[in-house]
Design a protein around this motif. Structure first.
Motif, PDB file in Angstrom:
ATOM      1  N   GLU A 194       0.843  -1.189   0.000  1.00  0.00           N
ATOM      2  CA  GLU A 194       0.000   0.000   0.000  1.00  0.00           C
ATOM      3  C   GLU A 194       0.886   1.250   0.000  1.00  0.00           C
ATOM      4  O   GLU A 194       1.683   1.464   0.912  1.00  0.00           O
ATOM      5  N   VAL A 232       2.281   4.795  -2.823  1.00  0.00           N
ATOM      6  CA  VAL A 232       2.153   5.602  -4.038  1.00  0.00           C
ATOM      7  C   VAL A 232       2.092   4.738  -5.293  1.00  0.00           C
ATOM      8  O   VAL A 232       1.239   4.939  -6.168  1.00  0.00           O
ATOM      9  N   THR A 278      -1.145   2.815  -5.753  1.00  0.00           N
ATOM     10  CA  THR A 278      -2.201   3.760  -6.116  1.00  0.00           C
ATOM     11  C   THR A 278      -2.119   4.131  -7.588  1.00  0.00           C
ATOM     12  O   THR A 278      -3.129   4.158  -8.305  1.00  0.00           O
ATOM     13  N   LYS A 279      -0.914   4.419  -8.057  1.00  0.00           N
ATOM     14  CA  LYS A 279      -0.715   4.761  -9.470  1.00  0.00           C
ATOM     15  C   LYS A 279      -1.163   3.632 -10.386  1.00  0.00           C
ATOM     16  O   LYS A 279      -1.708   3.866 -11.468  1.00  0.00           O
ATOM     17  N   GLY A 302      -3.335   1.247  -9.646  1.00  0.00           N
ATOM     18  CA  GLY A 302      -4.692   0.776  -9.399  1.00  0.00           C
ATOM     19  C   GLY A 302      -4.755  -0.587  -8.753  1.00  0.00           C
ATOM     20  O   GLY A 302      -5.731  -1.327  -8.932  1.00  0.00           O
ATOM     21  N   LYS A 345      -4.866  -3.027  -5.346  1.00  0.00           N
ATOM     22  CA  LYS A 345      -5.273  -3.000  -3.949  1.00  0.00           C
ATOM     23  C   LYS A 345      -4.059  -3.203  -3.051  1.00  0.00           C
ATOM     24  O   LYS A 345      -3.240  -4.088  -3.279  1.00  0.00           O
ATOM     25  N   GLY A 346      -3.940  -2.380  -2.014  1.00  0.00           N
ATOM     26  CA  GLY A 346      -2.734  -2.369  -1.207  1.00  0.00           C
ATOM     27  C   GLY A 346      -2.806  -3.181   0.073  1.00  0.00           C
ATOM     28  O   GLY A 346      -3.876  -3.374   0.661  1.00  0.00           O
TER      29      GLY A 346
END
Length: 419
Positions: free
Chosen positions: A194, A196, A199-200, A202, A204-205
């Motif tokens: 989880e 950066v 998130t970039k 897409g 799940k972290g």
């Protein structure tokens, strides 16, 4: 069989010949002479290799071989062949087979299947029945049959009381309990670190907290119960700090790190290569730096390949639906030697794991049993599928530049070399 090893640089901090280049004469599995120059006789098997180094045999504490049940991923026969050619004289086999290794018969099957092999097999019995985390398995019976530790591979023990009871019970026979560091509820359906990069992309972290809160819980339980706890494959800076603090209190806790978590960050996720889907996930540079520091200062005791063959149907698919895991025995030494010195590598691949898991370690000296790994630490190369001996080809290190290759092993009066 008589084997003469020529001009080998000995890497064994507990040997009187440490860092000296010597000839070694082995007769029927025992080192009978170590000297500057030993004359050869016609019936000797000669080992004379470029830049030859020798250490006590390496021991990989987390190896999955598939058999029984998942032979399409790897068989015991081929898996032990891979181990030998990768420099490992001993491997601990995880309980993630079908059926699960949760009873004495399953333990004895693995040991008997490998009895004639040069590589020694040490089963890790499941901590709970069928690794379901509900009822404790037959720990004592499994230990009497040859199991060296107990843990549910890649499955956290969610029931705190069950882990407490296991730690208490195992003290009756000096058993070693393994607890995988992951809080499943916090990790949720995450498949990447989880942060950066997840998130970039897409993805799940899985937050660091999912590991660290489990480590903290397990250390609290250990402080209460006593006993021996091993935490396999940690991956975060905070986990290192928690374990360091616990050791300073005198708790009998040890831990390991997987080679890939020690060297590769979550920057590798760009490209969505499924071989980079591992558990625990690849973390940040801050975490990797802390893990390396933890290895160097002794907080982290063991480095494992965490060798986990995955068949092509479950790996050569989209990252988000691929099965986590990477093979690692073939690349382990070459990857580690890009970051660590030889003394540290040998300590974490041989001395420490044997001590923690209760395996006798015969150091390199006259009249000692020969259990040896041969390697060249200076071979530089790019790791490709051509370097893979495993049935499954899911290596996270494909395309990476490595430094150092194993030549093979001498163990149980057997010589197995790549050349």
């Amino acid at each position: 069989m008589t084997t003469l090893i020529k001009s080998a640089t000995i890497i064994d901090s507990n040997s009187p010949f440490h860092k000296q280049t010597k000839d070694l004469l082995i007769i029927d599995g025992v080192i009978t002479e170590i000297n500057d120059n030993i004359n050869s006789k016609k019936d000797y098997k000669i080992v004379d290799l470029d830049n030859l180094h020798v250490s006590t045999g390496w021991f990989d504490t987390s190896v999955s071989l598939g058999e029984p049940g998942f032979e399409e991923r790897e068989t015991i026969d081929n898996g032990l062949h891979v181990a030998a050619k990768s420099g490992f004289t001993s491997v601990a086999i995880n309980a993630n087979t079908n059926p699960i290794v949760d009873n004495k018969s399953s333990v004895e099957y693995l040991i008997n299947k490998a009895a004639a092999k040069a590589v020694s097999v040490y089963p890790i019995g499941a901590l709970t029945q069928q690794s379901k985390g509900i009822e404790m398995a037959e720990l004592y019976d499994m230990q009497q049959s040859g199991a060296i530790a107990f843990g549910d591979y890649k499955k956290p023990i969610e029931n705190e009381n069950l882990l407490k009871i296991a730690l208490l019970y195992a003290q009756n026979f000096d058993g070693l309990v393994l607890s995988f560091p992951k809080n499943r509820k916090i990790a949720g359906e995450g498949i990447a670190n989880e942060g950066v990069n997840a998130t970039k992309l897409g993805l799940k972290g899985i937050p660091n907290l999912a590991e660290e809160i489990q480590v903290a819980r397990d250390l609290f339980l250990l402080e209460y119960t006593g006993g021996k706890l091993h935490i396999p494959t940690i991956s975060t800076a905070k986990s290192v700090a928690l374990i360091k603090e616990a050791k300073s209190k005198g708790l009998n806790v040890t831990c390991s790190v997987a080679v890939h978590n020690l060297l590769i960050t979550d920057e590798a996720l760009f490209g969505f290569e499924a071989n980079n889907n591992v558990n625990p996930p690849l973390r940040t540079k801050k975490d990797v730096d802390a893990l390396i520091k933890g290895v160097k200062n002794g907080t982290i005791d063991i480095i494992t390949s965490d060798h986990n063959p995955i068949d092509i149907e479950h790996k050569k698919v989209e990252f988000s639906i691929s099965k986590s895991g990477t093979i690692g025995m073939e690349s382990a030494f070459g990857a580690l030697h890009t970051k660590l010195d030889l003394d540290t590598i040998v300590a974490c691949l041989s001395d420490n794991p044997k001590r923690i898991f209760g395996i006798e370690n015969q150091h390199i000296d006259v009249n000692k049993e020969a259990n040896l790994t041969f390697f060249n630490p200076d071979t530089a190369y790019k790791f490709t599928t051509e370097d893979i001996l495993s049935t499954s080809k899911n290596s996270i290190f494909i395309g990476h530049n490595l430094k150092g290759k194993a030549y093979g092993i001498y163990a149980k009066n057997q010589l197995l070399l790549n050349t």
